[in-house]
Scaffold this active site. Structure first.
Site, PDB file in Angstrom:
ATOM      1  N   ASN A 186       0.819  -1.215   0.000  1.00 10.27           N
ATOM      2  CA  ASN A 186       0.000   0.000   0.000  1.00 10.27           C
ATOM      3  C   ASN A 186       0.855   1.268   0.000  1.00 10.27           C
ATOM      4  OD1 ASN A 186      -2.614   1.058  -0.209  1.00 10.27           O
ATOM      5  ND2 ASN A 186      -2.687   1.534   1.978  1.00 10.27           N
ATOM      6  N   ARG A 187       2.115   1.135  -0.393  1.00 11.75           N
ATOM      7  CA  ARG A 187       2.997   2.280  -0.635  1.00 11.75           C
ATOM      8  C   ARG A 187       3.712   2.115  -1.970  1.00 11.75           C
ATOM      9  NH1 ARG A 187       0.495   2.595   3.244  1.00 11.75           N
ATOM     10  NH2 ARG A 187       1.020   3.337   5.324  1.00 11.75           N
ATOM     11  N   GLU A 308     -11.084   0.147   7.402  1.00 12.38           N
ATOM     12  CA  GLU A 308     -10.438  -0.455   8.573  1.00 12.38           C
ATOM     13  C   GLU A 308     -11.550  -1.120   9.359  1.00 12.38           C
ATOM     14  OE1 GLU A 308      -7.293  -0.319   8.897  1.00 12.38           O
ATOM     15  OE2 GLU A 308      -6.644   1.381   7.669  1.00 12.38           O
TER      16      GLU A 308
END
Ligand SMILES: *[C@@H]1O[C@H](CO)[C@@H](O)[C@H](O)[C@H]1NC(C)=O
Ligand SMILES: *[C@@H]1O[C@H](CO)[C@@H](O)[C@H](O)[C@H]1NC(C)=O
Ligand SMILES: *[C@@H]1O[C@H](CO)[C@@H](O)[C@H](O)[C@H]1NC(C)=O
Ligand SMILES: [Zn+2]
Length: 409
Positions: A186-187, A308
């Site tokens: 996720n980066r 989340e």
């Protein structure tokens, strides 16, 4: 100039009102990895440092969760059991060669139709396993209920739902956040503000697989499931100056609407003390760069949320049925929102009945939605209860038209 016939230019009403009554997530507060302004070696070092601080859950805690082999078998069994409304396919392989499996659910799985598509991705972070468990439950629930539950039926008939329980099976197998090359997936996407991971040769196979997937399938919206907090997060995830504040994307209002659908349909997400209404703008929570969410919206034409779904990343497996129960309505309502809200239609020329794949732009919102090249269907999500002025462009025939769109409550 062709005459236009608007077929099915539905002004679909929105009646989304199924309202029912920590942090290391997108994520991780220890995860302030700022891009090294073009210096990728800085970035890799930072990732490694973070990984070393990670504490792994005990084996005892992982008991009752599906292993990768269990998950693969469950997905194969599912598509056998529900072969009428599903198919199994893979979008590539992880670093260690595990297939990245996807279940597609639709009354015509595998066919392209003039319908919106939605995708759910779980387990982007290897140590966040709740999502992968819930996604299998979601698939099974839809299969068991589409003959009796109106929402499940609506999804099967009007949406192509793609479910990928695990994007990071390698991380999962060693109970760690990053993939087998120790990169946070996720980066790893191209970033709109900082060009720190533009080098294609450094891009991870899992990331590449997602990027190719979005070229093959036109998704209207999506969500990734994470753990470590309880909130529905929406773009932007980063700011231009790396500071933390609310940074609205052009479709802020629509995103807030979508995030609220999730949080308010959830048993207790909207009761959050930390996040008003259980939703948050990513950059106002904490900025991240290279995330999947913003990339989807910018490059994939896909409205993506980052969900989340559990404060605790590894709750005891015995709690999974409760967590599923808390999330079930939210997961269904979010997918159904593709049909229940926004402006949808298809455009054909009157003379030859040829599909006219135009571009849809709503006045005041700097974002373009493209109709499908072959089917000319467009799906423009919008917050309900308003009148919008839209423009449709047909560059190949040099035509521009103005339309008024109502999105009623
Ligand atoms: C990148 O980082 C390394 C290690 O910190 C440093 O030696 C190098 O000068 C940096 N390169 C650039 C272009 O900033
Ligand atoms: C939601 O419910 C879960 C499970 O009972 C609990 O752990 C969590 O603290 C609750 N969160 C909120 C915001 O009420
Ligand atoms: C609209 O967005 C594009 C990026 O998608 C940007 O380059 C452009 O400057 C924006 N236009 C306005 C008027 O804000
Ligand atoms: Zn995560």
């Amino acid at each position: 100039m062709s005459k236009l016939r608007f077929v099915n230019c539905l002004l679909i009403s929105t009646a989304i009102c199924f309202f029912l009554p920590s942090i290391a997530a997108r994520g991780g507060h220890s995860d302030y990895i700022y891009p090294g302004d073009g210096n990728s070696s800085f970035h890799v070092t930072a990732r490694n440092l973070f990984a070393q601080e990670e504490t792994r859950p005990s084996l005892e805690l992982t008991r009752g969760y599906m292993t990768n082999d269990d998950l693969e078998k469950a997905m194969k069994d599912f598509t056998k059991r529900c072969s009428k409304i599903s198919r199994l396919y893979s979008i590539g392989k992880s670093v260690n060669g595990f297939p990245l499996w996807v279940i597609e659910i639709s009354d015509r799985p595998g066919e392209i139709e003039a319908e919106p598509a939605f995708k759910y991705i779980g387990n982007v972070h290897g140590d966040e396993p709740v999502g992968r468990e819930l996604l299998l439950r979601l698939a099974n629930w839809i299969c068991d209920n589409y003959n009796k539950d109106p929402l499940a039926q609506m999804i099967v008939e009007n949406v192509h739902l793609h479910i990928m329980p695990s994007l990071n099976p390698d991380g999962f197998s060693i109970r760690k956040r990053n993939n087998a090359n120790n990169v946070d997936l996720n980066r790893d996407f191209p970033d709109q503000f900082f060009s720190f991971n533009e080098d294609l040769s450094l891009r991870q196979p899992e990331t590449m697989a997602v990027m190719t997937w979005l070229r093959d399938i036109r998704f209207t919206a999506s969500a990734t499931l994470h753990g470590g907090a309880l909130v529905a997060n929406f773009p932007w995830d980063g700011t231009e100056d790396k500071r933390k504040y609310y940074y609205a994307c052009p479709d802020d209002e629509t995103f807030r609407f979508l995030a609220r659908i999730y949080s308010k349909s959830h048993r207790n997400m909207s009761l959050s003390k930390e996040f008003e209404e259980g939703i948050t703008n990513g950059a106002s929570w904490y900025p991240i760069y290279g995330g999947m969410q913003d990339w989807n919206y910018i490059h994939g034409g896909c409205f993506e949320l980052t969900l989340e779904i559990s404060d605790n990343k590894w709750p005891r497996a015995s709690e999974l049925p409760t967590i599923w129960d808390y999330n079930r309505k939210s997961m269904l309502n979010l997918v159904a929102s593709l049909v229940k809200t926004g402006v949808h239609g298809r455009i054909f020329s009157l003379d030859q009945g040829k599909p006219l794949p135009g571009l849809v732009v709503v006045k005041g919102i700097n974002y373009t939605v493209k109709a499908h090249q072959r089917y000319a269907d467009y799906h423009r999500l919008l917050a309900p209860g308003q009148k919008y002025e839209g423009l449709m462009f047909f560059p190949h025939i040099q035509l521009k038209i103005r339309v008024i769109m109502f999105v009623s409550v």
